[in-house]
Motif scaffolding. Structure first.
Motif, PDB file in Angstrom:
ATOM      1  N   PRO A   1      -2.409   0.445 -23.588  1.00 54.86           N
ATOM      2  CA  PRO A   1      -3.315   1.005 -24.594  1.00 54.86           C
ATOM      3  C   PRO A   1      -4.748   1.015 -24.101  1.00 54.86           C
ATOM      4  CG  PRO A   1      -2.770  -1.265 -25.152  1.00 54.86           C
ATOM      5  CD  PRO A   1      -1.938  -0.910 -23.945  1.00 54.86           C
ATOM      6  N   ASN A   2      -5.620   1.542 -24.921  1.00 49.00           N
ATOM      7  CA  ASN A   2      -7.039   1.646 -24.586  1.00 49.00           C
ATOM      8  C   ASN A   2      -7.705   0.286 -24.771  1.00 49.00           C
ATOM      9  OD1 ASN A   2      -9.592   2.604 -24.042  1.00 49.00           O
ATOM     10  ND2 ASN A   2      -9.930   3.353 -26.113  1.00 49.00           N
ATOM     11  N   GLU A   3      -7.711  -0.529 -23.731  1.00 46.90           N
ATOM     12  CA  GLU A   3      -8.267  -1.870 -23.778  1.00 46.90           C
ATOM     13  C   GLU A   3      -8.700  -2.283 -22.372  1.00 46.90           C
ATOM     14  OE1 GLU A   3      -4.947  -3.976 -25.409  1.00 46.90           O
ATOM     15  OE2 GLU A   3      -4.130  -4.473 -23.441  1.00 46.90           O
ATOM     16  N   PRO A   4      -9.499  -3.359 -22.236  1.00 45.90           N
ATOM     17  CA  PRO A   4     -10.008  -3.756 -20.920  1.00 45.90           C
ATOM     18  C   PRO A   4      -8.922  -4.019 -19.881  1.00 45.90           C
ATOM     19  CG  PRO A   4     -11.246  -4.864 -22.639  1.00 45.90           C
ATOM     20  CD  PRO A   4     -10.125  -4.143 -23.322  1.00 45.90           C
ATOM     21  N   SER A   5      -7.740  -4.493 -20.297  1.00 43.26           N
ATOM     22  CA  SER A   5      -6.678  -4.772 -19.325  1.00 43.26           C
ATOM     23  C   SER A   5      -6.263  -3.512 -18.579  1.00 43.26           C
ATOM     24  CB  SER A   5      -5.462  -5.393 -20.025  1.00 43.26           C
ATOM     25  OG  SER A   5      -4.880  -4.475 -20.938  1.00 43.26           O
TER      26      SER A   5
ATOM     27  N   PHE B   1       0.083   6.498 -23.766  1.00 39.64           N
ATOM     28  CA  PHE B   1       0.607   5.325 -24.469  1.00 39.64           C
ATOM     29  C   PHE B   1       1.280   5.681 -25.795  1.00 39.64           C
ATOM     30  CE2 PHE B   1       0.169   1.318 -26.926  1.00 39.64           C
ATOM     31  CZ  PHE B   1       0.884   0.490 -26.065  1.00 39.64           C
ATOM     32  N   ASN B   2       1.097   6.903 -26.264  1.00 41.61           N
ATOM     33  CA  ASN B   2       1.716   7.303 -27.534  1.00 41.61           C
ATOM     34  C   ASN B   2       3.166   7.721 -27.391  1.00 41.61           C
ATOM     35  OD1 ASN B   2      -0.538   7.039 -29.362  1.00 41.61           O
ATOM     36  ND2 ASN B   2      -1.459   8.771 -28.303  1.00 41.61           N
ATOM     37  N   ILE B   3       3.579   8.109 -26.183  1.00 39.55           N
ATOM     38  CA  ILE B   3       4.930   8.652 -26.034  1.00 39.55           C
ATOM     39  C   ILE B   3       5.981   7.556 -26.129  1.00 39.55           C
ATOM     40  CG2 ILE B   3       4.175  10.649 -24.697  1.00 39.55           C
ATOM     41  CD1 ILE B   3       5.032   9.216 -22.177  1.00 39.55           C
ATOM     42  N   ARG B   4       7.186   7.951 -26.515  1.00 38.52           N
ATOM     43  CA  ARG B   4       8.282   7.011 -26.699  1.00 38.52           C
ATOM     44  C   ARG B   4       9.581   7.652 -26.216  1.00 38.52           C
ATOM     45  NH1 ARG B   4       4.411   4.512 -27.539  1.00 38.52           N
ATOM     46  NH2 ARG B   4       3.900   3.034 -29.198  1.00 38.52           N
ATOM     47  N   SER B   5      10.624   6.851 -26.156  1.00 38.81           N
ATOM     48  CA  SER B   5      11.993   7.296 -25.939  1.00 38.81           C
ATOM     49  C   SER B   5      12.135   8.237 -24.742  1.00 38.81           C
ATOM     50  CB  SER B   5      12.493   7.961 -27.233  1.00 38.81           C
ATOM     51  OG  SER B   5      13.839   8.281 -27.164  1.00 38.81           O
ATOM     52  N   LYS B   6      12.725   9.428 -24.979  1.00 34.56           N
ATOM     53  CA  LYS B   6      13.044  10.351 -23.898  1.00 34.56           C
ATOM     54  C   LYS B   6      11.803  10.831 -23.159  1.00 34.56           C
ATOM     55  CE  LYS B   6      17.343  12.149 -25.903  1.00 34.56           C
ATOM     56  NZ  LYS B   6      18.027  13.361 -26.413  1.00 34.56           N
ATOM     57  N   SER B   7      10.700  11.009 -23.894  1.00 28.70           N
ATOM     58  CA  SER B   7       9.464  11.471 -23.248  1.00 28.70           C
ATOM     59  C   SER B   7       8.954  10.436 -22.256  1.00 28.70           C
ATOM     60  CB  SER B   7       8.384  11.747 -24.307  1.00 28.70           C
ATOM     61  OG  SER B   7       8.761  12.821 -25.127  1.00 28.70           O
TER      62      SER B   7
ATOM     63  N   GLU C   1       0.828  -1.207   0.000  1.00 31.30           N
ATOM     64  CA  GLU C   1       0.000   0.000   0.000  1.00 31.30           C
ATOM     65  C   GLU C   1       0.865   1.261   0.000  1.00 31.30           C
ATOM     66  OE1 GLU C   1      -3.620   2.064   2.594  1.00 31.30           O
ATOM     67  OE2 GLU C   1      -2.786   0.106   3.178  1.00 31.30           O
ATOM     68  N   GLY C   2       0.536   2.163  -0.918  1.00 31.89           N
ATOM     69  CA  GLY C   2       1.264   3.431  -1.007  1.00 31.89           C
ATOM     70  C   GLY C   2       2.317   3.468  -2.086  1.00 31.89           C
ATOM     71  N   ASP C   3       2.716   2.309  -2.634  1.00 29.98           N
ATOM     72  CA  ASP C   3       3.719   2.268  -3.703  1.00 29.98           C
ATOM     73  C   ASP C   3       3.094   2.773  -5.002  1.00 29.98           C
ATOM     74  OD1 ASP C   3       5.598   1.222  -2.001  1.00 29.98           O
ATOM     75  OD2 ASP C   3       5.318  -0.856  -2.645  1.00 29.98           O
ATOM     76  N   ALA C   4       3.740   3.758  -5.624  1.00 31.09           N
ATOM     77  CA  ALA C   4       3.241   4.291  -6.893  1.00 31.09           C
ATOM     78  C   ALA C   4       3.629   3.365  -8.043  1.00 31.09           C
ATOM     79  CB  ALA C   4       3.801   5.690  -7.140  1.00 31.09           C
ATOM     80  N   VAL C   5       2.725   3.187  -8.988  1.00 32.05           N
ATOM     81  CA  VAL C   5       2.936   2.316 -10.145  1.00 32.05           C
ATOM     82  C   VAL C   5       2.568   3.091 -11.405  1.00 32.05           C
ATOM     83  CG1 VAL C   5       2.252   0.180 -11.292  1.00 32.05           C
ATOM     84  CG2 VAL C   5       2.464   0.237  -8.807  1.00 32.05           C
ATOM     85  N   ALA C   6       3.403   2.987 -12.435  1.00 33.24           N
ATOM     86  CA  ALA C   6       3.130   3.651 -13.711  1.00 33.24           C
ATOM     87  C   ALA C   6       2.442   2.674 -14.657  1.00 33.24           C
ATOM     88  CB  ALA C   6       4.425   4.162 -14.323  1.00 33.24           C
TER      89      ALA C   6
ATOM     90  N   ALA D   1       7.140   6.460  -9.600  1.00 31.26           N
ATOM     91  CA  ALA D   1       6.728   5.058  -9.607  1.00 31.26           C
ATOM     92  C   ALA D   1       7.930   4.129  -9.452  1.00 31.26           C
ATOM     93  CB  ALA D   1       5.993   4.733 -10.902  1.00 31.26           C
ATOM     94  N   LYS D   2       7.686   3.019  -8.787  1.00 28.21           N
ATOM     95  CA  LYS D   2       8.718   2.001  -8.617  1.00 28.21           C
ATOM     96  C   LYS D   2       8.578   0.882  -9.647  1.00 28.21           C
ATOM     97  CE  LYS D   2       9.200   2.711  -3.630  1.00 28.21           C
ATOM     98  NZ  LYS D   2       9.143   2.075  -2.282  1.00 28.21           N
ATOM     99  N   VAL D   3       7.387   0.772 -10.233  1.00 22.42           N
ATOM    100  CA  VAL D   3       7.088  -0.300 -11.181  1.00 22.42           C
ATOM    101  C   VAL D   3       6.407   0.295 -12.403  1.00 22.42           C
ATOM    102  CG1 VAL D   3       5.761  -2.423 -11.560  1.00 22.42           C
ATOM    103  CG2 VAL D   3       6.863  -2.021  -9.346  1.00 22.42           C
ATOM    104  N   LEU D   4       6.751  -0.217 -13.581  1.00 21.15           N
ATOM    105  CA  LEU D   4       6.103   0.181 -14.829  1.00 21.15           C
ATOM    106  C   LEU D   4       5.370  -1.030 -15.395  1.00 21.15           C
ATOM    107  CD1 LEU D   4       5.671   2.187 -17.229  1.00 21.15           C
ATOM    108  CD2 LEU D   4       7.768   1.226 -18.226  1.00 21.15           C
ATOM    109  N   ILE D   5       4.078  -0.901 -15.598  1.00 22.44           N
ATOM    110  CA  ILE D   5       3.275  -1.975 -16.179  1.00 22.44           C
ATOM    111  C   ILE D   5       2.923  -1.585 -17.603  1.00 22.44           C
ATOM    112  CG2 ILE D   5       1.130  -3.282 -16.026  1.00 22.44           C
ATOM    113  CD1 ILE D   5       1.095  -2.758 -13.047  1.00 22.44           C
ATOM    114  N   THR D   6       3.264  -2.466 -18.558  1.00 19.89           N
ATOM    115  CA  THR D   6       2.994  -2.155 -19.950  1.00 19.89           C
ATOM    116  C   THR D   6       2.429  -3.371 -20.654  1.00 19.89           C
ATOM    117  OG1 THR D   6       3.943  -1.275 -21.997  1.00 19.89           O
ATOM    118  CG2 THR D   6       5.315  -2.789 -20.709  1.00 19.89           C
TER     119      THR D   6
END
Length: 373
Positions: free
Chosen positions: A112-116, A136-142, A103-108, A152-157
Motif C-alpha cells: 500500500p501507499n506507505e513508507p515501507s 495494490f487494489n487488484i485481487r484474485s485473477k488480476s 542482482e538482476g532478479d525481478a521482484v514484485a 518476478a521470482k518473489v512477491l513482497i506484500t
C-alpha cells in the motif's frame, strides 16, 4: 516618435484585452509549457550523463549531505533520510539472506501507499533487483495475472520518462478518443506476455500514412473553455474512481456465488460523479433465491473496492444479440432507479456488509449526494 509610442501602447493594450477576454488561461498555459520544457531538458541531460546518475545514487548523496533532514511525512510520523537508508539496508540484507536474491532478479511489490513501499524499493535497488510495482487494489485473477506475466521470482506484500503528447480523434460532436503518438521518445512497449492485446492497442495510419498511435480507450470531451473531461471507456470496460474495470472479470466473480447463474456487468452514470459505477444484471439458478450475503462475500473477497458492483438487478433472463453477446445498452439507459424498474434491485451496503434492497429512499439519497459511493 510620440505618435509611434502611443500607437504601440494602444496595440499592446488591445492585445492584452483580447487575451484576457478570449484566452483567460494564456499565462497559465505559458507557465505550464515553460515548466514542461525545463523538465524535458533536464530529462535529456540525465539520459546523456556519463555515468548515468540514478535515483538511488541521488538518494544516497542526499543521505550523506543531510541524514537528519525529513524525507517522508506520513500520517503524523516523519522519516529522515538516514532512517530510510537504515530501513532499506535491513530490507536488502533480509531479502538477500532469506529469498536468496541476487542482482538482476525481478521482484514484485504489492504494497500500500506507505513508507515501507519506499524503503523496500530502495532496498531492492541496492541489490540491483528490478521491481514490478503491482496495483495494490487488484485481487484474485488480476493479481495472479500481473504476477505471472511480470517475470518476478518473489512477491513482497504487506502483512494483512518522457512527456507524451496526446491528440483527440473526434468521433461525434465534442467527444473524442484519446490517442498518443508512438515515437522513440514516447514508446509503447506493450503488455508483458500478451502480443495480441498489445497489437489491439496500436493504431496505424491515423493522421498520415506510416504513423503509429496508442489507443488509450478513453473518450474525452472539451467544454466551452477547452478544458478536457473524461467521458467514458470504449469496449467491455468502464472507469470508476480513476480505475478501469473489466466487465468480464467482475462477471466471473459474481457467478462464483451459489445462487447466480449468469451475470451481465456494465457501468451506469451517477449524478455528480465522473465515470460510471458498477452494476450487474444477474439471473438465478433454478430453484435458488438471491443470497445477498454470499454474493457480497464473493465480490468483497475477490474484487477491489472500485470494481465491486454497487447495484444488482435480478432478471428472469438476460437479453442476447444475434451473435449471442449480452445486450447492455438498454440496461445502461435504465440505470438504477427503483421507481422505473420492476425487477428486484439491490445495493451494496458496506456498513451492513451485504446487499440490501434498493429502495426509493436509498436512490434519493444517492441522487442528492447524501450517500457516499
Amino acid at each position: 516618435m510620440s505618435v509611434w509610442l502611443t500607437a504601440a501602447a494602444g496595440l499592446a493594450i488591445l492585445a492584452f484585452a483580447y487575451i484576457r477576454t478570449f484566452c483567460p488561461y494564456f499565462s497559465d498555459d505559458c507557465a505550464y509549457m515553460l515548466r514542461s520544457l525545463k523538465l524535458g531538458i533536464r530529462l535529456i541531460k540525465y539520459g546523456k550523463s556519463k555515468p548515468f546518475y540514478s535515483i538511488l545514487e541521488c538518494f544516497l548523496d542526499a543521505v550523506k549531505r543531510q541524514p537528519n533532514k525529513i524525507f517522508i511525512h506520513f500520517e503524523g510520523r516523519a522519516f529522515s533520510y538516514g532512517e530510510m537508508d537504515l530501513q532499506s539496508n535491513k530490507v536488502a540484507r533480509a531479502l538477500q539472506a532469506e529469498a536468496r536474491l541476487k542482482e538482476g532478479d525481478a521482484v514484485a511489490l504489492f504494497l500500500p501507499n506507505e513508507p515501507s513501499f519506499v524503503w523496500t524499493w530502495l532496498g531492492l535497488a541496492k541489490l540491483g533487483c528490478p521491481a514490478a510495482l503491482l496495483n495494490f487494489n487488484i485481487r484474485s485473477k488480476s493479481l495472479l495475472h500481473c504476477f505471472s506475466c511480470c517475470g518476478a521470482k518473489v512477491l513482497i506484500t504487506a502483512p494483512a520518462s518522457f512527456i507524451c503528447y496526446y491528440r483527440l480523434l473526434f468521433c461525434s460532436g465534442e467527444t473524442g478518443l484519446l490517442v498518443g503518438e508512438i515515437t522513440r521518445r514516447s514508446p509503447f512497449v506493450g503488455y508483458a506476455g500478451n502480443k495480441q492485446q498489445t497489437e489491439k492497442k496500436r493504431l496505424y495510419d491515423v493522421m498520415k500514412k506510416g504513423d503509429l498511435y496508442f489507443n488509450t480507450g478513453d473518450l474525452l470531451r472539451f467544454d466551452h473553455e477547452k478544458f478536457i473531461y473524461f467521458q467514458d471507456r470504449v469496449g467491455d470496460t468502464f472507469r470508476w474512481k480513476g480505475e478501469n474495470v473489466a466487465t468480464s472479470e467482475v462477471a466471473d466473480i459474481l457467478t462464483l456465488a451459489a445462487c447466480v447463474l449468469e451475470a451481465n456487468v456494465y457501468g451506469v452514470k451517477v449524478e455528480g460523479h465522473e465515470g460510471r459505477i458498477g452494476m450487474a444484471a444477474v439471473t438465478l439458478k433454478e430453484g435458488e433465491t438471491f443470497d445477498s450475503a454470499d454474493v457480497y462475500k464473493q465480490v468483497v473477497s475477490y474484487l477491489p473496492a472500485y470494481a465491486r458492483p454497487r447495484f444488482l438487478r435480478v432478471q428472469p433472463s438476460l437479453e442476447m444479440t444475434g451473435t449471442f453477446k449480452m445486450k447492455k445498452v438498454k440496461l445502461v439507459e435504465d440505470g438504477f432507479n427503483p421507481a422505473l424498474i420492476s425487477d428486484p434491485l439491490y445495493f451494496l451496503d458496506p456498513d451492513q456488509k451485504t446487499y440490501v434492497p434498493l429502495t426509493e429512499e436509498i436512490h434519493g439519497a444517492i441522487a442528492a449526494g447524501k450517500m457516499k459511493l
